[in-house]
Design a protein around this motif. Structure first.
Motif, PDB file in Angstrom:
ATOM      1  N   THR A 549       0.832  -1.208   0.000  1.00  0.00           N
ATOM      2  CA  THR A 549       0.000   0.000   0.000  1.00  0.00           C
ATOM      3  C   THR A 549       0.867   1.258   0.000  1.00  0.00           C
ATOM      4  OG1 THR A 549      -0.145  -0.141   2.418  1.00  0.00           O
ATOM      5  CG2 THR A 549      -1.943  -1.116   1.138  1.00  0.00           C
ATOM      6  N   HIS A 550       2.047   1.175   0.609  1.00  0.00           N
ATOM      7  CA  HIS A 550       2.945   2.329   0.613  1.00  0.00           C
ATOM      8  C   HIS A 550       3.462   2.597  -0.801  1.00  0.00           C
ATOM      9  CE1 HIS A 550       3.918   0.741   4.925  1.00  0.00           C
ATOM     10  NE2 HIS A 550       2.701   1.232   4.837  1.00  0.00           N
ATOM     11  N   VAL A 551       3.812   1.525  -1.525  1.00  0.00           N
ATOM     12  CA  VAL A 551       4.284   1.671  -2.906  1.00  0.00           C
ATOM     13  C   VAL A 551       3.187   2.271  -3.784  1.00  0.00           C
ATOM     14  CG1 VAL A 551       5.100   0.436  -4.943  1.00  0.00           C
ATOM     15  CG2 VAL A 551       5.930  -0.224  -2.676  1.00  0.00           C
ATOM     16  N   LEU A 552       1.989   1.746  -3.647  1.00  0.00           N
ATOM     17  CA  LEU A 552       0.885   2.226  -4.476  1.00  0.00           C
ATOM     18  C   LEU A 552       0.555   3.677  -4.163  1.00  0.00           C
ATOM     19  CD1 LEU A 552      -1.445  -0.924  -4.369  1.00  0.00           C
ATOM     20  CD2 LEU A 552       0.047  -0.174  -6.237  1.00  0.00           C
ATOM     21  N   PHE A 553       0.604   4.038  -2.898  1.00  0.00           N
ATOM     22  CA  PHE A 553       0.345   5.431  -2.537  1.00  0.00           C
ATOM     23  C   PHE A 553       1.444   6.341  -3.078  1.00  0.00           C
ATOM     24  CE2 PHE A 553       0.341   8.947   0.693  1.00  0.00           C
ATOM     25  CZ  PHE A 553      -0.892   9.487   0.324  1.00  0.00           C
ATOM     26  N   GLY A 554       2.686   5.878  -3.024  1.00  0.00           N
ATOM     27  CA  GLY A 554       3.777   6.663  -3.587  1.00  0.00           C
ATOM     28  C   GLY A 554       3.625   6.867  -5.082  1.00  0.00           C
ATOM     29  N   ILE A 555       3.189   5.812  -5.793  1.00  0.00           N
ATOM     30  CA  ILE A 555       2.947   5.934  -7.237  1.00  0.00           C
ATOM     31  C   ILE A 555       1.809   6.908  -7.501  1.00  0.00           C
ATOM     32  CG2 ILE A 555       2.174   4.675  -9.290  1.00  0.00           C
ATOM     33  CD1 ILE A 555       3.658   2.225  -8.167  1.00  0.00           C
ATOM     34  N   PHE A 556       0.763   6.835  -6.680  1.00  0.00           N
ATOM     35  CA  PHE A 556      -0.367   7.766  -6.823  1.00  0.00           C
ATOM     36  C   PHE A 556       0.096   9.206  -6.641  1.00  0.00           C
ATOM     37  CE2 PHE A 556      -3.456  10.258  -4.320  1.00  0.00           C
ATOM     38  CZ  PHE A 556      -4.430  10.453  -5.289  1.00  0.00           C
ATOM     39  N   LEU A 557       0.891   9.472  -5.592  1.00  0.00           N
ATOM     40  CA  LEU A 557       1.383  10.832  -5.369  1.00  0.00           C
ATOM     41  C   LEU A 557       2.240  11.302  -6.535  1.00  0.00           C
ATOM     42  CD1 LEU A 557       2.458  10.804  -1.585  1.00  0.00           C
ATOM     43  CD2 LEU A 557       0.387  11.769  -2.580  1.00  0.00           C
ATOM     44  N   THR A 558       3.060  10.400  -7.068  1.00  0.00           N
ATOM     45  CA  THR A 558       3.918  10.751  -8.206  1.00  0.00           C
ATOM     46  C   THR A 558       3.081  11.128  -9.415  1.00  0.00           C
ATOM     47  OG1 THR A 558       5.620   9.228  -7.406  1.00  0.00           O
ATOM     48  CG2 THR A 558       5.770   9.948  -9.700  1.00  0.00           C
ATOM     49  N   ALA A 559       2.054  10.336  -9.710  1.00  0.00           N
ATOM     50  CA  ALA A 559       1.198  10.600 -10.875  1.00  0.00           C
ATOM     51  C   ALA A 559       0.483  11.936 -10.734  1.00  0.00           C
ATOM     52  CB  ALA A 559       0.196   9.459 -11.043  1.00  0.00           C
ATOM     53  N   VAL A 560      -0.058  12.200  -9.555  1.00  0.00           N
ATOM     54  CA  VAL A 560      -0.762  13.464  -9.337  1.00  0.00           C
ATOM     55  C   VAL A 560       0.203  14.634  -9.462  1.00  0.00           C
ATOM     56  CG1 VAL A 560      -2.041  14.842  -7.657  1.00  0.00           C
ATOM     57  CG2 VAL A 560      -2.546  12.403  -7.907  1.00  0.00           C
ATOM     58  N   ALA A 561       1.387  14.490  -8.890  1.00  0.00           N
ATOM     59  CA  ALA A 561       2.359  15.582  -8.945  1.00  0.00           C
ATOM     60  C   ALA A 561       2.800  15.865 -10.373  1.00  0.00           C
ATOM     61  CB  ALA A 561       3.569  15.244  -8.073  1.00  0.00           C
ATOM     62  N   ILE A 562       3.022  14.815 -11.162  1.00  0.00           N
ATOM     63  CA  ILE A 562       3.405  15.008 -12.563  1.00  0.00           C
ATOM     64  C   ILE A 562       2.286  15.700 -13.325  1.00  0.00           C
ATOM     65  CG2 ILE A 562       3.888  13.793 -14.728  1.00  0.00           C
ATOM     66  CD1 ILE A 562       5.400  11.712 -13.076  1.00  0.00           C
ATOM     67  N   PHE A 563       1.042  15.311 -13.039  1.00  0.00           N
ATOM     68  CA  PHE A 563      -0.107  15.926 -13.702  1.00  0.00           C
ATOM     69  C   PHE A 563      -0.205  17.413 -13.379  1.00  0.00           C
ATOM     70  CE2 PHE A 563      -4.562  17.267 -13.168  1.00  0.00           C
ATOM     71  CZ  PHE A 563      -4.973  17.228 -14.495  1.00  0.00           C
ATOM     72  N   ILE A 568       5.847  20.485  -8.174  1.00  0.00           N
ATOM     73  CA  ILE A 568       5.193  19.772  -7.071  1.00  0.00           C
ATOM     74  C   ILE A 568       5.903  18.439  -6.827  1.00  0.00           C
ATOM     75  CG2 ILE A 568       3.064  18.666  -6.321  1.00  0.00           C
ATOM     76  CD1 ILE A 568       2.856  21.622  -6.201  1.00  0.00           C
ATOM     77  N   LEU A 569       6.270  17.748  -7.901  1.00  0.00           N
ATOM     78  CA  LEU A 569       6.977  16.475  -7.761  1.00  0.00           C
ATOM     79  C   LEU A 569       8.321  16.680  -7.062  1.00  0.00           C
ATOM     80  CD1 LEU A 569       7.139  13.460  -8.310  1.00  0.00           C
ATOM     81  CD2 LEU A 569       8.130  13.984 -10.556  1.00  0.00           C
ATOM     82  N   ALA A 570       9.005  17.779  -7.365  1.00  0.00           N
ATOM     83  CA  ALA A 570      10.276  18.064  -6.701  1.00  0.00           C
ATOM     84  C   ALA A 570      10.071  18.247  -5.199  1.00  0.00           C
ATOM     85  CB  ALA A 570      10.928  19.295  -7.318  1.00  0.00           C
ATOM     86  N   TRP A 571       9.003  18.956  -4.815  1.00  0.00           N
ATOM     87  CA  TRP A 571       8.703  19.160  -3.398  1.00  0.00           C
ATOM     88  C   TRP A 571       8.405  17.830  -2.708  1.00  0.00           C
ATOM     89  CZ3 TRP A 571       8.101  23.583  -0.208  1.00  0.00           C
ATOM     90  CH2 TRP A 571       8.408  24.794  -0.831  1.00  0.00           C
ATOM     91  N   LEU A 572       7.719  16.939  -3.409  1.00  0.00           N
ATOM     92  CA  LEU A 572       7.293  15.675  -2.821  1.00  0.00           C
ATOM     93  C   LEU A 572       8.327  14.562  -2.979  1.00  0.00           C
ATOM     94  CD1 LEU A 572       3.531  15.512  -3.894  1.00  0.00           C
ATOM     95  CD2 LEU A 572       4.430  16.019  -1.626  1.00  0.00           C
ATOM     96  N   SER A 573       9.432  14.840  -3.645  1.00  0.00           N
ATOM     97  CA  SER A 573      10.374  13.767  -3.985  1.00  0.00           C
ATOM     98  C   SER A 573      10.858  12.957  -2.782  1.00  0.00           C
ATOM     99  CB  SER A 573      11.563  14.343  -4.767  1.00  0.00           C
ATOM    100  OG  SER A 573      12.225  15.346  -4.016  1.00  0.00           O
ATOM    101  N   PRO A 574      11.197  13.570  -1.616  1.00  0.00           N
ATOM    102  CA  PRO A 574      11.621  12.715  -0.492  1.00  0.00           C
ATOM    103  C   PRO A 574      10.525  11.747  -0.059  1.00  0.00           C
ATOM    104  CG  PRO A 574      12.197  15.009  -0.084  1.00  0.00           C
ATOM    105  CD  PRO A 574      11.284  14.998  -1.268  1.00  0.00           C
ATOM    106  N   ILE A 575       9.269  12.192  -0.151  1.00  0.00           N
ATOM    107  CA  ILE A 575       8.150  11.346   0.272  1.00  0.00           C
ATOM    108  C   ILE A 575       7.923  10.227  -0.732  1.00  0.00           C
ATOM    109  CG2 ILE A 575       5.660  11.306   0.732  1.00  0.00           C
ATOM    110  CD1 ILE A 575       5.923  14.189   1.732  1.00  0.00           C
ATOM    111  N   VAL A 576       7.866  10.569  -2.015  1.00  0.00           N
ATOM    112  CA  VAL A 576       7.540   9.540  -3.011  1.00  0.00           C
ATOM    113  C   VAL A 576       8.697   8.549  -3.179  1.00  0.00           C
ATOM    114  CG1 VAL A 576       5.928  11.057  -4.208  1.00  0.00           C
ATOM    115  CG2 VAL A 576       8.304  10.969  -4.971  1.00  0.00           C
ATOM    116  N   ILE A 577       9.928   9.014  -3.055  1.00  0.00           N
ATOM    117  CA  ILE A 577      11.057   8.077  -3.146  1.00  0.00           C
ATOM    118  C   ILE A 577      10.996   7.080  -1.986  1.00  0.00           C
ATOM    119  CG2 ILE A 577      13.572   7.873  -2.976  1.00  0.00           C
ATOM    120  CD1 ILE A 577      13.774  10.543  -4.465  1.00  0.00           C
TER     121      ILE A 577
END
Length: 719
Positions: A549-563, A568-577
């Motif tokens: 679930t952590h992997v899937l949530f990270g992928i979800f955050l990445t997709a939303v940030a890219i969109f 936004i993805l740069a700000w969230l990078s420590p979290i999504v990585i």
């Protein structure tokens, strides 16, 4: 001053001992949280603590005012919407949590230091202290080796007359029962004529560790002035123990004196990271806590000395109303016991100048999560205790800090989600540039990004202040700098720890958020034995089961940030990585190969790795000489009359059954043993509950021994 006098203490050492001494009860009434204690002592606090609290309040107030004011300014330039208001509230709570923690560290740096602990006493101690070791399916050989090393260290200091070892078992596995019973026998032989060793196992472990200690105090507490409560991985030098006892003898109103255990002996990457953080940043945090707490201190459940009569008088814990997880027996009992001692007017203090007190860190992220689940439930239970009548204000603050340490994770998660929703809204919703009031200028959507960046950097600075101060403290001390591998190694280790902890933080956020969710759904954690030593890395299947679930949530955050925006993805990078790679990071956390490689590069070094403590070396030597019982200790005892004799001498006899009651596990085990043709067959047929029933009954162990003897006779006849 001692609570009682003990004549001819040497007689205790020279006479033979049974599993437990004669009972010397102490009344331990359950406390009523709805009423004030009737005979409480007047509470007092040193002026230094009041000064430290003033510094902490002013620092926290200033930081919180600035941060919240700036956040409101960031979102209010174009008017605050409902979502922006929610985000501001969530930010204010999580930011205030960071600011408050930092303010405590600042208070410790600016306030006067607490009075030092008295030196090692040169005169014979007048008190009697029980070295209490509660165990629950632990490594019995390690426990016995630690106790033997401590006892021999105390004896070398000439104070063995003032101590007795008491091992309180709640173990419910046959293998643990056999190993710890034989380990106690060896420990007694090793300390014969030096220090008494007592052992008691409860067949029914009601209220877990708190109930175990409460039962000991109620039955034998009157024998002892103090009890030094340890955990299964505790180790303390005699100098530290003796100074703590001297402090208790000096002040009759001091009921609990908590040392600050240092983490050591971990080899995995995660354990070494935790050890480094505790060694470098820990003294700054602990110094701040000790400064503002004063005599309103807290208790961490181990490596602390307690006045037994005060504990019996004030710390009888009633079950909380309702069913678990919020009701029932109190899991995080230590915070509550400290608060109740302070409620009764006794002092509860912390000894930050005693450094020779150790414990071990969980070896991996998953092992930490298992322990954390029980702590989360125990801390959230405190919501039913925080309003108890008569508590000191700082005690309520301890409860609040414990509760918030877990609620902060779901609040942080909500802050991230609300921020994402706002970003998506800005991307998809067409702004209304002109309203209905026919104004001359358009309603441009406004968000002060420059101010937000400044606030973000400021938040990181106050978050890392304890780490920065701790690192500087080490670098500017020649002794500490050398003990950590040098200034360059300490600086690189700090950066590595910050990067690693930043990546692990979002994983812990989701794990703790799940813990809170499960507790709110009334799911009980139970009390699983703690994993204390590393081993092989967790299987990928287990890692995926925990982290998918952590992997899937990270992928979800990445997709939303890219969109929304690459920024936004740069700000969230420590979290999504951290989330996307959580299975790998979790596996790395348990890796001793990575831990040893970093040690070879002098990274994450602690003083105990540069120069191993002498008492730990003694423990190592004792462990190296322990006899091997093989994979199945039941088989070893069945095959050796000497082991059986030692085992039966220390076995706590089971309570007799009432008329008409039977032990169904014992009955089924007896049938299987009767039907078996050899020892291996009998042991293979027994399930865990039946093995425990057999291990607890000498008659069934003797039947296993007869099977083993018959097998040997057949083998000899065949030969």
């Amino acid at each position: 001053m001692s609570d009682q006098k003990h004549d001819h203490p040497d007689e205790r050492v020279l006479r033979p001992f049974g599993p437990m001494p004669p009972q010397h009860p102490l009344a331990m009434p359950h406390q009523d949280f709805s009423k004030e204690p009737v005979d409480a002592l007047p509470r007092s606090n040193p002026a230094a603590a009041r000064y430290a609290r003033l510094i902490a309040i002013l620092t926290a107030g200033g930081l919180i005012y600035y941060g919240v004011h700036e956040m409101i300014a960031v979102v209010s330039a174009g008017g605050i919407t409902i979502l922006e208001g929610i985000m501001t509230i969530l930010f204010a709570i999580t930011y205030s949590w960071i600011a408050m923690s930092t303010s405590f560290a600042v208070a410790g740096l600016l306030a006067p230091r607490p009075l030092p602990t008295p030196p090692v006493p040169k005169h014979p101690l007048k008190s009697r202290t029980a070295i209490v070791m509660p165990v629950y399916n632990e490594d019995a050989d390690m426990v016995a080796a630690s106790l033997q090393a401590m006892a021999e260290d105390i004896a070398r200091a000439g104070q063995a007359h003032a101590f007795e070892i008491v091992v309180l078992s709640d173990s419910n596995r046959a293998e643990s029962l056999v190993r710890e019973t034989l380990a106690m026998h060896r420990l007694t032989d090793a300390l014969a004529g030096t220090l008494p060793v007592w052992y008691r196992r409860r067949a029914i472990n009601s209220a877990k560790k708190a109930g175990n200690i409460e039962q000991f105090v109620a039955n034998w507490g009157g024998r002892y002035d103090f009890m030094l409560v340890l955990d299964a991985d505790s180790l303390m030098r005699a100098d530290t123990v003796l100074r703590m006892v001297a402090r208790m003898e000096e002040d009759p109103n001091l009921a609990l004196f908590q040392s600050v255990p240092r983490l050591f002996d971990g080899n995995s990457f995660f354990a070494r990271m935790q050890q480094f953080a505790g060694a470098v940043y820990g003294p700054v945090v602990a110094g701040g806590m000790a400064a503002w707490q004063g005599s309103d201190g807290n208790y961490w459940g181990h490596n602390a000395i307690i006045r037994t009569r005060a504990f019996a008088k004030a710390c009888g814990l009633p079950p909380l109303p309702g069913d678990p997880p919020f009701g029932g027996h109190i899991l995080s009992h230590d915070f509550v016991e400290a608060a109740l001692l302070r409620r009764a007017g006794y002092k509860v203090e912390m000894a930050t100048d005693l450094v020779d007190s150790w414990e071990e860190s969980p070896p991996s992220l998953l092992a930490t999560a298992v322990r954390d689940r029980r702590w989360a439930q125990g801390n959230l239970q405190h919501s039913k205790v925080i309003g108890a009548k008569g508590l000191a204000g700082p005690s309520r603050l301890h409860f609040f800090i414990g509760i918030m340490s877990y609620l902060s994770s779901p609040l942080w998660l909500l802050l991230i989600l609300v921020g994402l929703v706002l970003a998506v809204q800005a991307k998809l919703v067409t702004p209304v540039y002109f309203g209905d009031d026919h104004q001359l200028f358009p309603n441009w959507p406004v968000f002060d990004s420059e101010r937000m960046l400044t606030l973000f950097v400021f938040t990181l600075v106050i978050l890392f202040i304890p780490k920065i101060f701790g690192t500087l403290r080490v670098i500017f001390s020649r002794r500490l700098r050398r003990a950590h591998g040098g200034a360059v190694a300490v600086t690189l280790s700090m950066l590595l720890e910050i990067v690693a902890s930043t990546l692990y933080a979002p994983i812990m956020m989701l794990l703790q958020s799940r813990h809170v969710w499960d507790i709110l759904r009334r799911k009980d954690s139970g009390w699983a034995p703690q994993s204390r030593k590393g081993g092989s890395a967790e299987a990928w299947s287990a890692l995926w089961g925990t982290h998918r679930t952590h992997v899937l949530f990270g992928i979800f955050l990445t997709a939303v940030a890219i969109f929304v925006s690459p920024a936004i993805l740069a700000w969230l990078s420590p979290i999504v990585i951290g989330l996307v790679f959580s299975p790998l990071l979790s596996r790395w956390s348990a890796s001793e190969e990575i831990g040893n490689a970093l040690r070879g590069m002098k990274l994450l070094l602690i003083p105990e790795e540069v120069e191993r403590p002498a008492i730990a070396c003694v423990r190592d030597e004792i462990l190296a000489e322990r006899p091997e019982l093989g994979d199945d200790p039941l088989a070893a005892v069945a095959q050796s009359s000497d082991l059986r004799q030692a085992y039966f001498a220390w076995l706590t006899p089971p309570a007799p059954k009432d008329r008409g009651q039977v032990d169904r596990f014992l009955l089924s085990a007896a049938k299987k043993i009767s039907d078996a043709t050899n020892l291996s067959e009998a042991l293979a047929w027994l399930d865990p509950q039946e093995r425990l029933a057999v291990a607890a009954h000498p008659s069934e162990m003797e039947r296993l021994a007869k099977l083993a003897a018959a097998s040997r006779s057949r083998e000899e006849a065949a030969a």
